[in-house]
Design a protein around this motif. Structure first.
Motif, PDB file in Angstrom:
ATOM      1  N   HIS A   1     -39.741 -46.577  57.121  1.00 23.54           N
ATOM      2  CA  HIS A   1     -40.397 -45.278  57.272  1.00 23.54           C
ATOM      3  C   HIS A   1     -41.880 -45.448  57.595  1.00 23.54           C
ATOM      4  CE1 HIS A   1     -40.523 -40.941  56.563  1.00 23.54           C
ATOM      5  NE2 HIS A   1     -41.566 -41.087  55.769  1.00 23.54           N
TER       6      HIS A   1
ATOM      7  N   GLU B   1     -32.839 -47.666  54.701  1.00 25.16           N
ATOM      8  CA  GLU B   1     -32.760 -46.715  55.811  1.00 25.16           C
ATOM      9  C   GLU B   1     -31.854 -47.255  56.918  1.00 25.16           C
ATOM     10  OE1 GLU B   1     -36.762 -45.279  56.992  1.00 25.16           O
ATOM     11  OE2 GLU B   1     -37.492 -46.474  55.296  1.00 25.16           O
TER      12      GLU B   1
ATOM     13  N   PHE C   1     -30.743 -42.196  54.856  1.00 22.63           N
ATOM     14  CA  PHE C   1     -31.575 -42.818  53.827  1.00 22.63           C
ATOM     15  C   PHE C   1     -30.741 -42.996  52.561  1.00 22.63           C
ATOM     16  CE2 PHE C   1     -34.303 -40.530  56.675  1.00 22.63           C
ATOM     17  CZ  PHE C   1     -35.448 -41.286  56.793  1.00 22.63           C
TER      18      PHE C   1
ATOM     19  N   SER D   1     -40.454 -39.791  50.201  1.00 20.70           N
ATOM     20  CA  SER D   1     -40.801 -39.568  51.609  1.00 20.70           C
ATOM     21  C   SER D   1     -42.140 -38.870  51.770  1.00 20.70           C
ATOM     22  CB  SER D   1     -39.707 -38.742  52.302  1.00 20.70           C
ATOM     23  OG  SER D   1     -39.719 -37.402  51.854  1.00 20.70           O
TER      24      SER D   1
ATOM     25  N   HIS E   1     -47.733 -43.021  53.201  1.00 22.06           N
ATOM     26  CA  HIS E   1     -47.210 -44.304  53.675  1.00 22.06           C
ATOM     27  C   HIS E   1     -48.130 -44.973  54.691  1.00 22.06           C
ATOM     28  CE1 HIS E   1     -43.001 -44.109  52.077  1.00 22.06           C
ATOM     29  NE2 HIS E   1     -43.282 -42.826  52.032  1.00 22.06           N
TER      30      HIS E   1
END
Length: 544
Positions: A67, A420, A442, A495, A499
């Motif tokens: 991700h 993922e 996911f 999520s 990130h």
């Protein structure tokens, strides 16, 4: 322990977590890997960030989730500028060296945009996941999508194995009694010995090259992290003598599958069952022909690892080298009516992981087994800590395994693992008429419950406690709505984490808060008295 420490990071390609003697396989012999486990810690709940070669390896090499780094499939480039383990270790004076496979596809467009020549030292680092490519070889010679430097082909020709493509014609083909070449790509030939002599096979060659580097590195004062990345037991499933008939059909374990799985499977799962590799491995005659070769390839790797360990001992390096043994993902081998990997059943997404720390601080854990939830991205911060580097939580998303290796109390540890799958390249996307951008799945697993979120489709859910073989999908069962909601919330919370803010740490952000007033930037103040009052009242680091 001396000041100079090294890391030997061994990775097999497509090796299942349960195809080792120390993992309980009833007939597979891996005495040298078992010996390594006796010197270290064997992790039984280690998961990859994607059960696909390329994205899995990019997560290993960056310490970041798919991700985050964006290389979601094989041959999708890792963006130029994405920090890698090699970058982090180089800052600590450590050489990061590759012998074998990475599955890296260079971001040539990004390098061109930044004005970086791929042939320069910096360009090579970016193109090779941050590694110094002592011997880059992804297999699939000579026309694979990763443009490997086919030195192994040249080596074969130098030793009399001539031909246009000696990798395929010798190392990965057999021969019948009339001298006809039989392609190792074809599963029917898996029981035959490869044409190449074993000492010149890929596994033997890569082991030799690793020892070549270690010999040469003795003259260099810098510590090193050597990534020895074997191409096997990945297909083509063909192995040189004497390993080709070391195992037979009687050594093949029954497939883990049930008819119930085929009655009303998840749409993506149903499509994967129709892939050619899945239909092949659903046939018993294929499994009985291929799996003994797969096991032979593993025993061959084990023998060469024994040779490598003896070499390290003779060189006086065993007591200063952290040794890691793992894989980039598993192999279904017919379990769940599937071949290859890619989905989230245990044979595909879980990997072997053994770490032997030479430091006396690890003596208390030698030969132990840990059931901690571990992710592939944990290796990068582990290596960094081993070399006494500073933690980088804004960049590296994994957690160092050093506390587990040294028996320290771990008060806080992750409660789940993430993986993922991008199936845009597979027929599932076209079968289900999904757009490329929404062909993603996911997995979140907390050790007992495994939840799979599939964009635009119903979820999957497995209770690994009551159903360890993952036969019963509870994704549509009303009785388990609470578990699905809990895990979906946890997945969505993951999520939403930051990130991609990797250029500044949280601590730096906190220290900058309130900087406008300190810098004389007066936003929203009425007069001088209000400014002076704010300056008197402001605490260091506090926002305005």
């Amino acid at each position: 322990m001396t000041d100079r420490r090294n890391v030997l990071w061994i990775m097999c390609d497509q090796l299942r977590f349960d195809y080792l003697g120390c993992a309980g396989h009833p007939s597979l012999k891996t005495p040298n890997i078992d010996r390594l486990a006796a010197r270290g810690v064997r992790f039984t709940n280690a998961y990859v960030q994607s059960p696909i070669c390329g994205p899995s390896r990019m997560s290993f090499y960056t310490g970041r989730y798919v991700h985050s780094h964006g290389a979601t499939w094989n041959a999708i480039p890792l963006p130029a500028g994405e920090p890698t383990l090699g970058d982090h270790l180089r800052a600590e004076g450590v050489r990061s060296v590759l012998v074998g496979k990475t599955h890296m596809k260079a971001d040539l467009d990004g390098m061109m945009r930044l004005g970086i020549d791929p042939e320069t030292e910096i360009g090579v680092r970016i193109a090779e996941c941050g590694f110094e490519p002592y011997e880059r070889d992804d297999g699939l010679h000579p026309d694979g999508p990763y443009d490997p430097d086919p030195r192994y082909d040249d080596y074969l020709r130098e030793h009399g194995f001539d031909g246009e493509n000696p990798w395929e014609q010798w190392a990965n083909s057999a021969e019948d009694e009339d001298g006809r070449i039989l392609s190792g790509w074809l599963l029917s030939h898996a029981d035959k010995p490869a044409r190449v002599d074993e000492p010149h096979s890929e596994t033997a060659y890569m082991t030799d090259r690793a020892m070549d580097f270690i010999r040469e590195a003795k003259a260099d004062a810098r510590p090193w992290c050597l990534h020895l990345s074997y191409i096997k037991p990945h297909w083509p499933y063909i192995v040189p003598a004497p390993y080709h008939d070391m195992y037979g059909p009687d050594d093949v374990l029954p497939p883990v599958r049930s008819e119930e799985e085929r009655r009303d499977p998840h749409p993506v799962y149903a499509s994967y069952m129709t892939e050619r590799f899945s239909r092949a491995f659903s046939r018993d005659e294929v499994r009985e022909r291929v799996i003994p070769a797969y096991m032979g390839l593993i025993s061959q790797i084990d023998d060469h690892l024994g040779r490598l360990m003896d070499f390290l001992e003779a060189e006086g390096l065993l007591e200063t080298t952290l040794i890691v043994f793992t894989s980039d993902h598993g192999d279904y081998l017919g379990d769940h009516w599937l071949g290859e990997k890619e989905l989230f059943h245990t044979p595909s997404v879980k990997i072997p992981l053994i770490i032997a720390d030479p430091d006396p601080k690890a003596d208390a854990t030698r030969g132990s087994v840990s059931d901690a939830l571990v992710e592939a991205i944990d290796l990068a911060p582990t290596f960094l800590e081993y070399f006494a580097g500073k933690t980088k939580p804004n960049v590296l998303e994994g957690a160092s395994l050093m506390p587990h290796l040294r028996g320290d109390t771990v008060s806080e540890w992750r409660g789940y693992v993430i993986s993922e799958c991008d199936y845009a390249m597979r027929r599932a996307r076209t079968d289900l008429e999904r757009p490329v951008a929404r062909s993603r799945m996911f997995m979140i697993c907390d050790g007992r419950w495994k939840y799979v979120y599939a964009e635009g489709l119903r979820p999957m859910l497995f209770d690994l406690e009551s159903d360890p073989q993952e036969f019963t999908d509870l994704g549509a069962d009303p009785a388990h709505e609470d578990e699905r909601a809990r895990l979906k919330d946890a997945l969505f919370a993951w999520s939403r984490r930051v990130h991609n803010r990797i250029t500044i740490t949280d601590e730096q952000i906190a220290a900058k808060a309130g900087g406008e007033l300190r810098g004389g930037i007066l936003i929203g103040y009425w007069d001088e008295d209000e400014v002076e009052e704010a300056r008197r009242d402001q605490k260091p680091g506090a926002p305005l």
